[in-house]
Design a protein around this motif. Structure first.
Motif, PDB file in Angstrom:
ATOM      1  N   ASP A   1       2.317 -10.051  -2.864  1.00  0.00           N
ATOM      2  CA  ASP A   1       1.776 -10.444  -4.162  1.00  0.00           C
ATOM      3  C   ASP A   1       1.004  -9.033  -4.740  1.00  0.00           C
ATOM      4  O   ASP A   1       0.959  -8.641  -5.705  1.00  0.00           O
ATOM      5  N   THR A   2       0.333  -8.651  -3.690  1.00  0.00           N
ATOM      6  CA  THR A   2      -0.925  -7.529  -4.059  1.00  0.00           C
ATOM      7  C   THR A   2      -0.183  -6.415  -4.495  1.00  0.00           C
ATOM      8  O   THR A   2      -0.156  -5.670  -5.424  1.00  0.00           O
ATOM      9  N   ALA A   3       0.961  -5.960  -3.582  1.00  0.00           N
ATOM     10  CA  ALA A   3       1.809  -4.832  -4.141  1.00  0.00           C
ATOM     11  C   ALA A   3       2.453  -5.127  -5.236  1.00  0.00           C
ATOM     12  O   ALA A   3       2.524  -3.943  -6.025  1.00  0.00           O
ATOM     13  N   ARG A   4       3.017  -6.359  -5.787  1.00  0.00           N
ATOM     14  CA  ARG A   4       3.454  -6.457  -7.144  1.00  0.00           C
ATOM     15  C   ARG A   4       2.517  -6.300  -8.163  1.00  0.00           C
ATOM     16  O   ARG A   4       2.575  -5.909  -9.193  1.00  0.00           O
ATOM     17  N   CYS A   5       1.370  -6.918  -8.142  1.00  0.00           N
ATOM     18  CA  CYS A   5       0.162  -6.987  -8.994  1.00  0.00           C
ATOM     19  C   CYS A   5       0.011  -5.347  -9.270  1.00  0.00           C
ATOM     20  O   CYS A   5      -0.301  -4.986 -10.557  1.00  0.00           O
ATOM     21  N   TYR A   6      -0.153  -4.390  -8.219  1.00  0.00           N
ATOM     22  CA  TYR A   6      -0.384  -3.127  -8.470  1.00  0.00           C
ATOM     23  C   TYR A   6       0.869  -2.452  -8.917  1.00  0.00           C
ATOM     24  O   TYR A   6       0.888  -1.155  -8.843  1.00  0.00           O
ATOM     25  N   ARG A   7       1.909  -2.951  -8.899  1.00  0.00           N
ATOM     26  CA  ARG A   7       2.979  -2.406  -9.572  1.00  0.00           C
ATOM     27  C   ARG A   7       3.600  -1.217  -8.818  1.00  0.00           C
ATOM     28  O   ARG A   7       4.087  -0.221  -9.165  1.00  0.00           O
ATOM     29  N   PHE A   8       3.841  -1.562  -7.583  1.00  0.00           N
ATOM     30  CA  PHE A   8       4.192  -0.584  -6.502  1.00  0.00           C
ATOM     31  C   PHE A   8       5.743  -0.365  -6.806  1.00  0.00           C
ATOM     32  O   PHE A   8       6.581  -1.383  -7.093  1.00  0.00           O
ATOM     33  N   SER A   9       6.457   0.805  -6.629  1.00  0.00           N
ATOM     34  CA  SER A   9       7.688   1.015  -6.819  1.00  0.00           C
ATOM     35  C   SER A   9       8.521   0.515  -5.735  1.00  0.00           C
ATOM     36  O   SER A   9       7.915   0.114  -4.822  1.00  0.00           O
TER      37      SER A   9
END
Ligand SMILES: Nc1ncnc2c1ncn2[C@@H]1O[C@H](COP(=O)(O)OP(=O)(O)OP(=O)(O)O)[C@@H](O)[C@H]1O
Ligand SMILES: [Mg+2]
Lengths: 267, 260
Positions: free
Chosen positions: B154-162
Motif C-alpha cells: 500500500d505504501t508503494a502504491r500511495c507513493y505511485r512507484f513504477s
C-alpha cells in the motif's frame, strides 16, 4: 479541496459481507486540519484507504481538487496506522525517505535537500544511515512522517499515527504535527479514536458513528491557533468541546444499541 | 578488533570439526592393507598428483561449468516465474496443480528423456540440473512474494512507484529471505544432479570419472574423487553463506531487534 460524497464501502467475498462504511459526506477546505474520531472498527481506515485511492468505494465518490479519485492521487501522502510495517527494513532511513522522491523523478541535489530538511523537521538528526529497526517506535513514526513531508504533498492523511507510542512521545508528536501543518500549509486529515487528541490537534472535528457508519456530528474547534499541551488542555473551552463530543459519541452508542435491541426484539 | 576476533572464531568453528575428523581418519586408516579402503595418505597422494593435476582441467572444471550454468538457469527461471506466480492469483490458480505434478517427478528420470532431445552433451546435463534445482527456488519465491506485507505494498502504491521499482525495491527484497532459503536447498540438489547426470552418459566430469575409476579398480583415485566432491560442496556452501550474510544483513538485524 477534498470532498467525500455519499461514500459507502462493503467488503464482500467468502459468503460474508461487512458494511464497513454506510454513508459518509464531508468536505475539507484547502489548508485545513480536520480530525476524524470514531470508535474502533467503525471504518476509519477503510475511509482513509478510499480517499487515498487504495480501495474502490462500493458507491459514492471521493474527489481531490475537483477530480474524482480512481487511483492514488499525485500530491497525496499517507501515514499508516502500522507505521513500523510501512517502512522498508532493507533500506536505511535516508533511502526510505528518498525512494518516493526518486520515483517522482527529482534530481539528486533536490532529493538530498528534502531528505535532510524533512528529517530535521521531525527532530531526527544523524539517523539517515541507520536502519528503521535500529530506532525506537516513536522515532520510526517520525521517519514515516518525514517521508510523507519530503514528498511535498498537498494533502496528508494520517491514520491513528500515535496509537502505539508512550504518552510523552505522543505529546511531542502532536505538537510536531501542528507545527508541520502550519509550516507546510498542507491539507491534513488526522484519524484518531482519542477525543482529547482530536480536539487538541484539529481546527474541526468530524465525529463518526459506530457501525453502520455515518457522520454523526461536526464541531469547529474555536481554540487559539497556537496550542500548548498544558495551557490549551486546561482551557474551559477545551473541556466544553471535549464534553460535547463525548456526549455525541455516547448518544451514538446508545442509539445503535437501541437499534440492535429493537432489531433483535423483532426477530 | 572484536570483529576480527568474531570472524576468527567463526572460521575456527567451520574448519575445526572437519579437521578433527580428517586427522582421525588419517591415523585410523594409516597402514591400511584393505584394497578397497586405502589409507588416507594414499588417497591424499592421488588427490594431489591426479585430481589437482590433469583431472582438474579435464573433469573438475567441466563439472563446475555445468553446475554453474544449470544453477543459474534454475535461479533465473525459479525467481522469475516465482514472482510472476506469486503476484497474480489467477496465474497461481491455473499453474499450481501443474507445478505440483512436475515437481513430483524425480529429476534423474528426466535424463533418458533429455538424452533424446539434447544428446549426451553439456546441454542435457545443464537441463537436468536446472530441472531439479528450479523447484525449491520457484516454490520459495512464490511463498515469499505472497507473504509481502500488504502495508508495504500500500505504501508503494500511495507513493505511485513504477512497476519496476515495486518489483526491484519492494517485492524482491521483501521476498529475499525466502528466496535465499530456496537457493540454498537448490544448491545441494544441483550438486547431486550434476554427479548423477554425469554417471549416466558422459565423456568427462566428476561423476563420470568416479564411475570410470571404480570400474578400472583405481580405488585410491576413486576415493580422492569423492573427497573432491565433498570439498566442492563444502566450499560452495561457505561461499553461499558469505553472499547470504551480506545480502540479508538487514534481515538478521531486524530479527535480532524483534527478539530483544
Ligand atoms: N479487507 C477487509 N475485508 C473484510 N472486512 C474488513 C476488511 N478491512 C476491514 N474490514 C472490516 O471493516 C470494518 C472497519 O474496519 P476499519 O479497519 O476500517 O476500522 P477502523 O475504524 O480503522 O478501526 P481501528 O480503530 O481499530 O483502526 C471492521 O468491521 C473490519 O472488520
Ligand atoms: Mg484503523
Amino acid at each position: 479541496m477534498l470532498e467525500v460524497r455519499g461514500l459507502r464501502k462493503v467488503y464482500g467475498g467468502h459468503g460474508r459481507t461487512v458494511e464497513a462504511v454506510r454513508d459518509l459526506t464531508f468536505e475539507l477546505k484547502a489548508g485545513e486540519l480536520a480530525c476524524l474520531v470514531g470508535p474502533s472498527g467503525c471504518g476509519k481506515t477503510t475511509l482513509l484507504k478510499c480517499i487515498a485511492g487504495l480501495l474502490a468505494p462500493t458507491s459514492g465518490e471521493v474527489s481531490v481538487h475537483g477530480q474524482r479519485v480512481a487511483g492514488p492521487p499525485a500530491d497525496m501522502a499517507v501515514v499508516f496506522q502500522e507505521y513500523g510495517r510501512s517502512l522498508y527494513p532493507w533500506m536505511t532511513v535516508g533511502a526510505n525517505v528518498e525512494l518516493p522522491l526518486k520515483e517522482k523523478r527529482l534530481v539528486r541535489a533536490r532529493r538530498r535537500q528534502l531528505v535532510t530538511d524533512s528529517l530535521a523537521a521531525v527532530g531526527l538528526h544523524d539517523v539517515e544511515n541507520a536502519y528503521p529497526w535500529q530506532l525506537s517506535g516513536g522515532m520510526q513514526q517520525r521517519v514515516a512522517i518525514a517521508r510523507a513531508l519530503a514528498y511535498e504533498p498537498q494533502v496528508l492523511l494520517m491514520d491513528e499515527p500515535f496509537a502505539a507510542v508512550d504518552a510523552q512521545t505522543r505529546a511531542d508528536l502532536e505538537d510536531l504535527v501542528r507545527s508541520v501543518w502550519q509550516r507546510f500549509g498542507i491539507t491534513l486529515l488526522f484519524v484518531t479514536h482519542d477525543i482529547d487528541e482530536a480536539v487538541y490537534l484539529g481546527e474541526r472535528v468530524i465525529v463518526l458513528s459506530a457501525s453502520p457508519t455515518v457522520v454523526q456530528h461536526q464541531v469547529t474547534v474555536d481554540l487559539p491557533t497556537e496550542r500548548d499541551q498544558l495551557a490549551t488542555r486546561s482551557l474551559a473551552r477545551f473541556a466544553e468541546l471535549r464534553a460535547e463530543i463525548y456526549q455525541q459519541i455516547h448518544q451514538a452508542k446508545a442509539a445503535s444499541t437501541a437499534d440492535r435491541l429493537a432489531a433483535e426484539a423483532l426477530a | 578488533m572484536t570483529w576480527l576476533l568474531r570472524r576468527a572464531t567463526s572460521l575456527a568453528f567451520i574448519v575445526g570439526l572437519p579437521l578433527v575428523v580428517f586427522v582421525a581418519l588419517w591415523f585410523g586408516t594409516a597402514g591400511s592393507t584393505n584394497f578397497y579402503l586405502p589409507s588416507m595418505q594414499v588417497i591424499m597422494d592421488s588427490l594431489a598428483s591426479d585430481w589437482l593435476g590433469s583431472r582438474l582441467g579435464d573433469d573438475v572444471l567441466p563439472s563446475l561449468a555445468r553446475l554453474a550454468m544449470g544453477y543459474l538457469l534454475a535461479a533465473v527461471l525459479g525467481v522469475g516465474l516465482g514472482v510472476l506466480v506469486g503476484l497474480s492469483r489467477p496465474v497461481r490458480q491455473v499453474l499450481e496443480p501443474v507445478l505440483e505434478f512436475f515437481r513430483a517427478i524425480p529429476p534423474p528420470v528426466l535424463v533418458p528423456v533429455l538424452i533424446l532431445f539434447a544428446g549426451i552433451g553439456t546441454t542435457m546435463k545443464v537441463f537436468v540440473i536446472a530441472s531439479g534445482a528450479v523447484w525449491p527456488i520457484l516454490l520459495n519465491s512464490v511463498e515469499g512474494v505472497r507473504a509481502v506485507d500488504p502495508v508495504q505494498l500500500d505504501t508503494a502504491r500511495c507513493y505511485r512507484f513504477s512497476r519496476r521499482a515495486l518489483l526491484r525495491r519492494v517485492v524482491l527484497p521483501a521476498a529475499s529471505p525466502q528466496i535465499f532459503a530456496g537457493l540454498r536447498q537448490a544448491l545441494s540438489i544441483a550438486i547431486i544432479l550434476m554427479v548423477i547426470s554425469e554417471m549416466f552418459a558422459a565423456t568427462n566430469g566428476l561423476g563420470f570419472a568416479i564411475v570410470q575409476l571404480q570400474r578400472s579398480f583405481a580405488i585410491p583415485e576413486m576415493w580422492a574423487g569423492i573427497v573432491v566432491l565433498g570439498l566442492l560442496g563444502f566450499v560452495l556452501s561457505i561461499l553461499f553463506r558469505f553472499v547470504e550474510d551480506r545480502v540479508l544483513a538487514w534481515h538478521r538485524g531486524l530479527r535480532r531487534a524483534e527478539r530483544s
